[in-house]
Enzyme design. Sequence first.
Site, mmCIF file in Angstrom:
data_model
loop_
_atom_site.group_PDB
_atom_site.id
_atom_site.type_symbol
_atom_site.label_atom_id
_atom_site.label_comp_id
_atom_site.label_asym_id
_atom_site.label_seq_id
_atom_site.Cartn_x
_atom_site.Cartn_y
_atom_site.Cartn_z
ATOM 1 N N ASP A 45 0.842 -1.185 0.000
ATOM 2 C CA ASP A 45 0.000 0.000 0.000
ATOM 3 C C ASP A 45 0.887 1.248 0.000
ATOM 4 O O ASP A 45 1.880 1.309 0.730
ATOM 5 C CB ASP A 45 -0.870 -0.043 1.263
ATOM 6 C CG ASP A 45 -1.919 1.042 1.264
ATOM 7 O OD1 ASP A 45 -2.805 0.985 0.401
ATOM 8 O OD2 ASP A 45 -1.850 1.949 2.123
ATOM 9 N N GLU A 94 1.678 0.392 -4.901
ATOM 10 C CA GLU A 94 1.221 1.683 -5.387
ATOM 11 C C GLU A 94 2.414 2.644 -5.376
ATOM 12 O O GLU A 94 2.743 3.196 -4.341
ATOM 13 C CB GLU A 94 0.118 2.235 -4.483
ATOM 14 C CG GLU A 94 -1.147 1.399 -4.458
ATOM 15 C CD GLU A 94 -2.201 2.002 -3.527
ATOM 16 O OE1 GLU A 94 -3.351 2.186 -3.985
ATOM 17 O OE2 GLU A 94 -1.891 2.294 -2.368
#
Length: 655
Positions: A347, A376
Amino acid sequence: MAVQKDINYAISFGDPRIVNGLSVHSKAFDDTYFYDGDDLGCDYTANRAFFRLWAPTASQATLLIYDTWDGASVVEVAMKRGEKGTWTAILYRDLKGYFYTYKVQIAEQWHEAVDPYARAVGVNGDRGAIIDMSETNPQGWNDERVPFSAPVDAVIYEVHVRDLTAHSYSGAEHRGKFLGAAEMGTRGPNLVRTGLEHIKELGITHIQFLPIYDYSTDSVDETNPDASYNWGYDPKNYNAPEGSYATDPYTPATRIKELKTLIQTIHEQEMRVIMDVVYNHVYDAYRHSFMKLVPGYYYRYRQDGSLSNGSGCGNDVASERKMVRKFIVESVVYWASEYKLDGFRFDLMGLHDIETMNEIRTRLDEIDPSIIMLGEGWDIPTELDGRYKATQHNAWQMPRIAHFNDGLRDTLKGSTFNLREPGFASGRSGLEHDVKRGIVAGVQYQEHLRSYAHEPDQCVNYVEAHDNHTLWDKLSLTSAHLDEMTRRKIHMLCSAIVLTSQGIPFLHAGQEFMRTKHGDENSYKSPTHINQMDWQRCAQFSREVNFIRRLIQLRKNHAAFRMRKASLIREHLVFEQAPANSVAFTLRNHANGDVAKDLYVLHNANWHPIEVQLPHFGLWRIEFGEEFIEQDDLILHGTLKVLPYGSIVLLNRGD
Ligand code: CA
């Protein structure tokens, strides 16, 4: 992730971040106190339990043993100062079934904290638990991994544990739980396959679960899990599973065993499991053990002394500091080895530093190089120099770590941030070039046709994920003037582009049945009925589900869609002439050892049919998309008419 916080309990520390004149943020502090041993946490055997805590700024440390998850402590043991700012305690008795915490004195204050290294916890994760990990293995648990070679062979499916079987029509016994997600043979309306059975039927290779580590009690109270819903991007205990997915959150071994049972079942179905890890921030900086045990050390700070907040969740974890990096690396390695996980999704990876990500890659390779890493790679303002951030821009410094390709996502459906902006598939012109960037997996194809990736295994192509509107809901905003059947076609076109592009394709659970959250753009804490997978809808959209299944089969049948090197893509993929708002390409000369000599792929985003001239390589046969071609003849050459929003794949055998 996308989480808002309204709670921020500040604890007054004086300025505990300066100890003996040394800032905990200084290199000198790291050099002085970096502990490289592998025994942090609790090491249990039936004869004794050994504890080692890293807390260099504490003047005293105590181990507290409890016999229940909520009772008073039964024994307090003063811990001994060890090397490099560590503290140790050893108890010569069988402590299985007991709980523990640490208490440290920082300046004048005492803080009680859960061991950040705790591998088992009591309900709501407020105490570590002392258990025998070997007793958490389900029957038949072994060291074998499902064979897998290249990340570009993966088809990833992102799903939340509760969403998968929470629906009353899921047919599962343990709805919303790890064990529910592990149920096979479940059926829903019209006898549609549900849950894991449905995912297997689609042909998915990797199931990516939204957070399964222990997350905040404020998000979901494990003593009353049905009272609220959360995605779980609120880390509390990084090395223990979340209790609300267990049938019994009070017995610490249960959640571990049930998660292992889920992973084992998925492996038995010849699929693999990716864990969504959120090391970039903790739920609440001040209430987390990190802050209580070594105030200030684990987070980034601004010049003015306030917490850096690129995550939008109130704090950014300082992965670049030595003991933070060590914590993150060891945590990932622990999950990979203890739980046999097959991949990790980071994340807000752009908040991490490059060195940490590469060290994780190296350590995972020692376990199994087929373990995939994706994240990400957004470039977010945080208190770390851009040169060191694990962003898309720096992808070239992180081989074999993939980034989500938001470029293709927004090209296909329109900007995530401009809700009414359509994309290539929904009628916006002039985006052919950007679609091509995604088709080549973001690698440097030509001087002006390139994105961030150096190799195709660094690019995750997708059109929707748990964040933001589902594709269906986005289309409701951009294409409300079109009838539902047309919107279905546009939706399928997007999925067809993702699944016929180079790189690693990624599907959001329910994308195959045009998942809707009824316009809820950020459903991270919306009720279960908004988030759950609607099996009635799955039955209703069976034609579309079958479309996705056929696309995945097509991709598996043809190695040409899964070229492993950018050099192969440059050599074998050729863009062909096509009218405006359509893109065509060939995959030539047995690309990547494909059984077909050549494949011809065309995506028509026009609202009208188009005519194309097929390359003169011989005879073409329809491999995919016969419903988009108005022709009875199975052998094609010359010109071809392709229907609106059609995706077709033709095959030339070369005979
Ligand atoms: Ca929890």
